[in-house]
Design a protein around this motif. Structure first.
Motif, short mmCIF file in Angstrom:
data_model
loop_
_atom_site.label_atom_id
_atom_site.label_comp_id
_atom_site.label_asym_id
_atom_site.label_seq_id
_atom_site.Cartn_x
_atom_site.Cartn_y
_atom_site.Cartn_z
N LEU A 161 0.84 -1.29 0.14
CA LEU A 161 -0.08 -0.12 -0.07
C LEU A 161 0.88 1.10 0.01
CD1 LEU A 161 -2.89 1.43 0.10
CD2 LEU A 161 -2.84 1.02 2.55
N ALA A 162 1.92 1.35 0.76
CA ALA A 162 2.90 2.33 0.67
C ALA A 162 3.21 2.48 -0.55
CB ALA A 162 3.95 2.28 1.73
N GLY A 163 3.80 1.35 -1.34
CA GLY A 163 4.39 1.69 -2.61
C GLY A 163 3.24 2.19 -3.58
N LEU A 164 2.17 1.84 -3.31
CA LEU A 164 0.98 2.16 -4.27
C LEU A 164 0.61 3.90 -4.04
CD1 LEU A 164 -1.73 -0.97 -4.07
CD2 LEU A 164 -0.62 -0.08 -6.08
N GLN A 165 0.77 4.23 -2.93
CA GLN A 165 0.34 5.68 -2.66
C GLN A 165 1.52 6.29 -3.27
OE1 GLN A 165 -0.33 5.34 1.40
NE2 GLN A 165 -2.40 5.03 1.20
N THR A 166 2.54 5.74 -3.75
CA THR A 166 3.58 6.79 -4.30
C THR A 166 3.51 6.81 -5.90
OG1 THR A 166 5.32 5.01 -4.92
CG2 THR A 166 5.57 6.09 -2.65
N ILE A 167 2.45 5.98 -6.59
CA ILE A 167 2.02 6.10 -7.82
C ILE A 167 1.32 7.44 -8.26
CG2 ILE A 167 1.25 4.90 -9.91
CD1 ILE A 167 1.89 2.38 -8.59
N PRO A 168 1.79 8.22 -8.97
CA PRO A 168 0.96 9.65 -9.48
C PRO A 168 -0.52 8.94 -10.13
CG PRO A 168 2.80 9.33 -10.39
CD PRO A 168 3.01 8.37 -10.03
N THR A 169 -1.71 9.79 -9.46
CA THR A 169 -3.06 9.38 -9.98
C THR A 169 -3.02 9.80 -11.58
OG1 THR A 169 -3.53 11.71 -8.96
CG2 THR A 169 -4.25 9.67 -7.71
N GLU A 170 -2.31 10.63 -12.14
CA GLU A 170 -2.26 11.04 -13.37
C GLU A 170 -2.22 9.95 -14.27
OE1 GLU A 170 0.64 13.60 -11.58
OE2 GLU A 170 -1.36 13.62 -10.61
N LEU A 171 -1.33 8.83 -13.92
CA LEU A 171 -0.88 7.75 -14.65
C LEU A 171 -2.24 6.81 -14.71
CD1 LEU A 171 2.44 6.45 -13.49
CD2 LEU A 171 1.76 7.46 -15.71
N TYR A 172 -2.77 6.73 -13.58
CA TYR A 172 -4.27 6.12 -13.74
C TYR A 172 -5.06 6.60 -14.80
CZ TYR A 172 -2.69 3.12 -9.94
OH TYR A 172 -1.92 2.23 -9.18
N GLU A 173 -5.30 8.09 -14.66
CA GLU A 173 -6.30 8.90 -15.36
C GLU A 173 -5.92 8.67 -16.69
OE1 GLU A 173 -6.22 12.82 -13.71
OE2 GLU A 173 -7.00 12.23 -12.03
N ALA A 174 -4.52 8.83 -17.21
CA ALA A 174 -4.08 8.52 -18.43
C ALA A 174 -4.46 7.27 -19.09
CB ALA A 174 -2.38 8.85 -18.72
N ALA A 175 -4.28 6.12 -18.08
CA ALA A 175 -4.63 4.75 -18.46
C ALA A 175 -6.06 4.61 -19.07
CB ALA A 175 -4.23 3.91 -17.58
N ARG A 176 -7.00 5.43 -18.10
CA ARG A 176 -8.31 5.46 -18.32
C ARG A 176 -8.73 5.95 -19.49
NH1 ARG A 176 -11.41 7.53 -13.57
NH2 ARG A 176 -11.14 9.29 -14.65
N MET A 177 -8.17 7.19 -19.85
CA MET A 177 -8.31 7.87 -21.24
C MET A 177 -8.13 6.82 -22.39
SD MET A 177 -9.27 11.05 -20.53
CE MET A 177 -8.98 12.56 -19.76
N ASP A 178 -7.08 6.11 -22.11
CA ASP A 178 -6.65 5.16 -23.35
C ASP A 178 -7.58 4.05 -23.24
OD1 ASP A 178 -4.64 6.93 -23.73
OD2 ASP A 178 -2.90 5.84 -22.90
N GLY A 179 -8.54 4.02 -22.58
CA GLY A 179 -9.64 2.91 -22.61
C GLY A 179 -8.99 1.48 -21.89
N ALA A 180 -8.13 1.57 -20.85
CA ALA A 180 -7.69 0.71 -20.06
C ALA A 180 -8.71 -0.03 -19.16
CB ALA A 180 -6.09 0.65 -19.61
N GLY A 181 -9.03 -1.14 -18.83
CA GLY A 181 -9.62 -1.72 -17.75
C GLY A 181 -9.07 -1.83 -16.54
#
Lengths: 320, 278
Positions: free
Chosen positions: A196-216
């Motif tokens: 969880l500590a590792g996950l929290q260092t991942i920037p949320t923009e990366l997830y948003e970008a992935a969602r924009m690209d249509g990734a499930g």
């Protein structure tokens, strides 16, 4: 304070006032050496000398009381051909694998869920960490009753659904499953919090970008989360290898009641005898200190080898 | 609308799964409570009891008859508390030196310490036993306390903490005020790193309280053991006869640990991941 204002601020280091150093030599640092000395003195007495001595010992025959007898490489030759030691290596690796892979999977799932659940996060973390706070001895006693043949909870459940009861602590694989379950239970929450500590260092923009690209969600996990989590995964894997391959208390407490010859025998047929249990049996039950030392070095080699293999496996995924 | 409904459903599913995980985490504790409140004959009966019974006090009485529970608990407390304070002092002192000072041999000494970190305990077990037998420590608490009084993990941990938390300007200022090395350590460094000390302290206490392998071989006198060793003896010799009593012992041995954890839980959970992601 009164010194002339320099154009560039000189780097301030506390212990090196410019003047004194060449004259007084290292003596002027005596306070610093004194401050770190307790650790090194303890290390010398209870670390370095013991390790050197255990190497020396492994080339001798010694019962711990009488005189030592030079044995050369005999202990190591015997170790290589010792089927009991190989059995212990096999047991240890099987138990380690049975515990580690479910543990890492469950910890990762838990961490991902905790990372997305906004409410009660701290409460969940507290609850998931609790198993790690307990003493292995107490937990092994509790798990011994859960897996008990006659009145254990697992068998009662099996009975309720019409399956024959299993003599968990009396069959080779049952013993391993019981030990691995205990270890999985104890360490999943701990690793989940590290993930969880590792996950929290991942920037949320990366997830948003992935969602924009249509990734499930699944794609996002494998394409975004997992690659970025590799350092943390490596940490968890290495720590669980080093601790898992040195497991002792779990099988010792869990199986000592069913052991017939030695409290370090690891249950019927030595099916739960880990490497460290074997080390204790040879050293302190058989009073074979020389051979015990050779076994310890054998364990050390196995742990180092295994850590390197793990390291390589996770690193290679990096290059793909 | 549909997406709000969907996210609500997903959130419920998420919490349901997490709660299932919590129940699995908590179940062995619950099970221990159940078992500790039943007599052995009730435990052996079928179907298994899932609700508390009425034999807890009786089990406690049997437990206190079988082992010197408070005596061994006192031994455990003595060792854990002493070691914790020694570790906090020695580790933070060494960490302060490594974090904030330059001196000849610093890099070598630090690298050596990190290498020591990797050496497995059982390589040292036999010689440690032999050495302590020679100096007459086997069987006494000294054998447990002294080797544990300073450790590489703690120094490493506190050094990382101090590097960021203690500003050089602060040390320089205190130096101008005439503070010597010890004053700087005690009055400048320590107050700043209190959270790091709390984490190290709680972790050390729990580790010592739970240590089993070394006390098992170092404390040869059965009247003078730590709680974990006493418990395991209970399991070995009375395991088949009085399970309710054994469970009561296992449960009571967890109480001090849970108290310490409850006090420091926030600190531990917040700091735990730091070592992995640095």
């Amino acid at each position: 304070m009164a010194t002339a204002p320099a154009l560039e601020k000189p780097p301030l280091t506390v212990a090196e006032p410019p003047a004194a150093r060449p004259r007084k030599g290292i003596l002027k640092y005596w306070r610093l050496y004194a401050a770190i000395s307790p650790f090194y003195l303890l290390f010398l007495a209870f670390g370095l000398i013991p390790v050197g001595f255990s190497l020396y010992l492994s080339f001798h025959r010694w019962d711990g009381l009488g005189s030592m007898e030079w044995a050369g490489l005999a202990q190591y030759k015997y170790l290589l051909a010792d089927s009991d030691f190989w059995n212990a290596i096999g047991n240890t690796i099987i138990i380690w694998a049975l515990a580690t892979f479910p543990m890492i999977f469950l910890a990762m799932v838990t961490a991902v869920m905790l990372n997305s659940a906004v409410r009660f996060k701290n409460l969940y973390r507290f609850a998931f960490f609790l198993p790690n706070v307990t003493s292995v001895v107490a937990v092994a006693i509790i798990f011994g009753s859960v897996f008990s043949t006659n009145f254990g909870l697992v068998n009662a459940l099996l009975h309720a659904v019409g399956v024959d009861q299993v003599a968990w602590l009396n069959t080779p694989w049952g013993i391993k499953v019981a030990i691995a379950t205990l270890m999985t239970w104890q360490w999943t929450g701990y690793n989940a919090i590290i993930f969880l500590a590792g996950l929290q260092t991942i920037p949320t923009e990366l997830y948003e970008a992935a969602r924009m690209d249509g990734a499930g969600p699944v794609q996002t996990f494998f394409r975004v989360t997992l690659p970025l989590m590799r350092p943390v995964l490596l940490f968890v894997l290495v720590v669980s290898t080093v601790t898992g391959l040195q497991s002792f208390s779990e099988p010792q407490v869990l199986l000592q009641t069913t052991a017939n010859d030695s409290t370090f025998s690891g249950g019927p047929g030595h099916a739960g005898q880990t490497m460290v249990l074997y080390f204790f049996q040879q050293t302190f039950d058989n009073n074979d200190f020389g051979y015990g030392a050779a076994v310890a070095w054998g364990i050390f080699l196995v742990v180092v080898l295994f850590s390197i293999i793990n390291w390589r496996l996770v690193q290679r995924r990096d290059e793909d | 609308m549909a997406s709000i409904k969907g996210s609500l459903r997903r959130s419920i599913g998420l919490h349901a799964t997490l709660i299932l995980g919590v129940l699995l985490s908590a179940f062995p504790f619950y099970w221990a409570v159940i078992m500790s409140t039943h007599s052995s004959s009730e435990i052996f009966s079928y179907p298994p009891k899932l609700l508390p019974g009425s034999h807890f006090l009786e089990n406690v009485r049997h437990l206190f008859d079988a082992i010197d529970f408070f005596g061994s608990m006192w031994n455990s407390l003595l060792v854990a508390v002493t070691v914790t304070f020694l570790v906090l002092f020695f580790d933070s002192l060494a960490a302060f030196v490594f974090a904030k000072f330059e001196f000849p041999g610093r890099k070598v000494l630090f690298a050596l310490m990190m290498a020591i970190f990797m050496v497995p305990a059982q390589l040292q077990a036999i010689p440690q036993f032999v050495i302590m037998a020679k100096i007459g420590w086997i069987g006494s608490m000294t054998a447990l306390i002294v080797p544990a009084a300073a450790n590489a993990f703690g120094i490493f941990w506190m050094r990382q903490y101090m590097k960021n938390a203690i500003h050089d300007e602060l040390l320089d200022a205190s130096k101008l005020d005439g503070a010597g090395f010890l004053r700087q350590y005690w009055h400048v460094a320590l107050p700043v790193v209190r959270p790091g000390l709390a984490f190290l302290g709680i972790f050390t206490f729990m580790g010592q309280w739970n240590d089993y392998a070394w006390p098992l071989i170092a404390l040869t006198n059965p009247d003078n053991v730590t709680l974990q060793v006493a418990l395991s003896q209970l399991n070995g010799t009375h395991g088949t006869t009085d399970y309710g009593m054994v469970m009561t012992g296992a449960l009571l041995a967890l109480v001090p640990l849970l108290i310490v954890f409850a006090i420091g839980a926030k600190q531990i959970i917040a700091d735990l991941g730091k070592g992995a992601i640095r």
